[in-house]
Design a protein around this motif. Sequence first.
Motif, short mmCIF file in Angstrom:
data_model
loop_
_atom_site.label_atom_id
_atom_site.label_comp_id
_atom_site.label_asym_id
_atom_site.label_seq_id
_atom_site.Cartn_x
_atom_site.Cartn_y
_atom_site.Cartn_z
N ASP A 318 0.83 -1.21 0.00
CA ASP A 318 0.00 0.00 0.00
C ASP A 318 0.86 1.25 0.00
OD1 ASP A 318 -2.40 -1.36 0.05
OD2 ASP A 318 -2.51 -1.42 2.23
N ALA A 319 0.47 2.22 -0.80
CA ALA A 319 1.09 3.53 -0.73
C ALA A 319 0.60 4.22 0.54
CB ALA A 319 0.72 4.35 -1.96
N PRO A 320 1.39 5.11 1.12
CA PRO A 320 0.97 5.79 2.36
C PRO A 320 -0.25 6.69 2.12
CG PRO A 320 3.00 6.76 1.49
CD PRO A 320 2.74 5.53 0.68
N GLY A 321 -1.11 6.73 3.13
CA GLY A 321 -2.23 7.67 3.10
C GLY A 321 -3.44 7.23 2.31
N LEU A 322 -3.56 5.95 1.98
CA LEU A 322 -4.73 5.49 1.22
C LEU A 322 -5.97 5.46 2.12
CD1 LEU A 322 -3.29 2.51 -0.89
CD2 LEU A 322 -3.60 4.90 -1.56
N SER A 323 -7.10 5.84 1.55
CA SER A 323 -8.35 5.85 2.31
C SER A 323 -9.12 4.56 2.09
CB SER A 323 -9.21 7.04 1.90
OG SER A 323 -9.50 6.99 0.51
N HIS A 324 -10.03 4.26 3.01
CA HIS A 324 -10.82 3.02 2.92
C HIS A 324 -11.76 3.08 1.72
CE1 HIS A 324 -13.36 -0.34 4.01
NE2 HIS A 324 -14.41 0.46 4.04
N HIS A 325 -11.93 1.93 1.05
CA HIS A 325 -12.83 1.82 -0.09
C HIS A 325 -13.80 0.66 0.14
CE1 HIS A 325 -9.87 4.39 -2.04
NE2 HIS A 325 -10.63 4.49 -3.11
N SER A 326 -15.08 0.93 -0.10
CA SER A 326 -16.09 -0.12 -0.09
C SER A 326 -16.46 -0.39 -1.54
CB SER A 326 -17.32 0.34 0.70
OG SER A 326 -18.28 -0.70 0.73
N LEU A 327 -16.13 -1.57 -2.04
CA LEU A 327 -16.19 -1.85 -3.49
C LEU A 327 -17.44 -2.63 -3.87
CD1 LEU A 327 -12.43 -2.86 -3.91
CD2 LEU A 327 -13.47 -0.62 -4.30
N SER A 328 -17.89 -2.39 -5.11
CA SER A 328 -19.09 -3.07 -5.62
C SER A 328 -18.77 -4.07 -6.73
CB SER A 328 -20.10 -2.04 -6.13
OG SER A 328 -19.55 -1.31 -7.22
N GLY A 329 -17.54 -4.00 -7.28
CA GLY A 329 -17.16 -4.99 -8.28
C GLY A 329 -17.20 -4.51 -9.72
N ASP A 330 -17.10 -3.21 -9.95
CA ASP A 330 -16.99 -2.67 -11.31
C ASP A 330 -15.51 -2.71 -11.71
OD1 ASP A 330 -16.61 -0.75 -13.48
OD2 ASP A 330 -18.69 -0.18 -13.12
N VAL A 331 -15.17 -3.54 -12.68
CA VAL A 331 -13.78 -3.78 -13.05
C VAL A 331 -13.53 -3.34 -14.49
CG1 VAL A 331 -11.96 -5.51 -13.31
CG2 VAL A 331 -13.65 -5.73 -11.46
N ALA A 332 -12.43 -2.59 -14.70
CA ALA A 332 -12.08 -2.15 -16.05
C ALA A 332 -10.58 -2.31 -16.27
CB ALA A 332 -12.50 -0.70 -16.27
N PHE A 333 -10.22 -2.91 -17.41
CA PHE A 333 -8.83 -2.99 -17.87
C PHE A 333 -8.70 -2.05 -19.06
CE2 PHE A 333 -8.44 -6.36 -15.07
CZ PHE A 333 -7.23 -7.04 -15.16
N GLU A 334 -7.68 -1.19 -19.03
CA GLU A 334 -7.45 -0.24 -20.12
C GLU A 334 -6.03 -0.38 -20.64
OE1 GLU A 334 -8.37 3.63 -18.62
OE2 GLU A 334 -10.51 3.20 -18.36
N HIS A 335 -5.89 -1.06 -21.77
CA HIS A 335 -4.59 -1.22 -22.47
C HIS A 335 -3.50 -1.72 -21.51
CE1 HIS A 335 -6.54 0.87 -25.74
NE2 HIS A 335 -6.83 1.88 -24.93
N VAL A 336 -3.78 -2.84 -20.88
CA VAL A 336 -2.90 -3.38 -19.85
C VAL A 336 -1.85 -4.31 -20.47
CG1 VAL A 336 -2.77 -4.85 -17.80
CG2 VAL A 336 -4.62 -3.16 -18.04
#
Length: 575
Positions: A318-336
């Motif tokens: 984890d990078a420092p200072g990340l905030s909590h996330h409540s996720l719903s499952g929307d996933v996107a890949f962009e030119h990976v």
Amino acid sequence: MNAILTLLPRYKKQLIAPSLVLLLTIVLDSANPFLNRMIIDDAIPQRNLSLLLKILFGLLAITAGRALFGFYKEYTFDRIGVLLYRDLKDQLFTHLQSLHFQYFDNISTGELMSRLGEDLENIWRSVSFGFRLLVEQALYFLIGLTVLSLINLPLTLIILAVMSPIAYIALRFEKKIDQNFGEISDLTAELHTTAQENIAGVRLVKAFARERFEIRKFMSKNQRNYELNNEQATIIAHHFPLIELFTNLAVLVMIALGAGFVARGRMTLGSLAVFTGFIWNLIWPLRELGWLMNTAAQFNASAKKIQAIFDISPQVADAPGLSHHSLSGDVAFEHVYFSYEADSVLNDVSFRAHPGDTVAIMGATGAGKTSLIGLIGRYYTHAKGRILVDGCLTEEIPLDDLRGAMSIVPQDTFLFSESIRNNLTFSRHEASDEELAHALSIACADFVFDLEDGLDTVVGERGVGLSGGQKQRLAIARAILREAPMLILDDATSSLDMETEYQLLKNLKSIQHQRTTFIIAHRISAVKNATTILFMEHGTIVEAGTHEELVALKGKYYEIFREQFHDFDALQEVI
């Protein structure tokens, strides 16, 4: 070494009392020769019975005190050593848990078990006994050298000259034994790996009648282990007797020259007795020098192996200072893009999965299917492009939140050597029996309730005692029980028969509206109802669409469809 040194300050308060007792024990030991001199020079010549009794009482008190203080000293230092061993083991295990997937791809389980076992035990023995003995013997040596020099400096210098070759012998011994212990440590890890892999795969070994080959392989490594340990014994045999020789020679020289000093009146007989007592303060540390070098070499070899693990930093954190996330499952890949070491695995991969969608991924072995879903949870780090979950870059989501929103059934089904209940609640420990039964029902794993002990049935390592299909269904039930927004099934139905697979997928469909589901499969029957089907080849998505769209496209997916359903005309109604 740094990891060990950072732990030592934790015990500085606990070290105060035993260190003082150590000093007190040395002082008591040092008083003995002077009391002996009083007996020889004063009590006996003067026939002073009262003085003799007082001295004998003093010797008795010293003996009792040494025994009492010695017990406390040994117990306390050993206890601190055990605490260090425990804390270092906890710290190493915690560090291992923080490391990235790729680290475990490149290291064997046997090697890690060797580090957590034998190497940590070597450090424990060195700290609890070796280092304490080093300090103790160093103090004895310094006190002895000081007292001997004050009694008779010329005789002391002669004794030191006689024992001086021991320093050279010890240095040569340390150099040879250090290299030897390093090789033994590496080979021990190889032996552990060989044994662990053979025992884990014993059914495969027996199925292919490869017992003799495996025995020869193990015996070959064990023979090398014998040779290295024999080499160690030879090194010890070449050096320890020489140390004994020079220490014994020092005693002989001391007696001969000391008698001459007494005869010429330059020393009293009592002073010679004191000299005789304190010369052992020089002899014992030098005799122990070989053993201490041996212990130091073990410690050095093991500490280097342990520190090498601590020096590895997690590549995914984890990078420092990340905030909590409540996720719903929307996933996107962009030119990976993603490469594993020097090999390109994924190239320009783009797709989108909305909450509640089912995304099926097909393709030949090595096409990059498992690597693709591994990037969602940041099991590996992609080289280029963006991966977003709920519109946020995965790097900006705390790992606990990201992976906590995922439930996965991996290719290689793993069950712990525990009860079925504990294996299921691994994903959600507070789950009730009713919730367990519901998850098992969806996963078509009702067979559990036909077992004699039901949920409390203990399964062997990796689920030994269950069929491949039963293990997969338990793994699916475990994943369902978590109720995560994202469900990943990586070839999770490969061991199921068609009827069970059909019923399981039908059950999953009834709950898929609650979560985003990724399915990796090779059967058309497992993917044809997916919202989107991605067909991969050489790390690239070459086709994407629904079942109907891909069949109409008559490309790669259509070819597999025809292979699996030979009577195509009869299937038109299905389409």
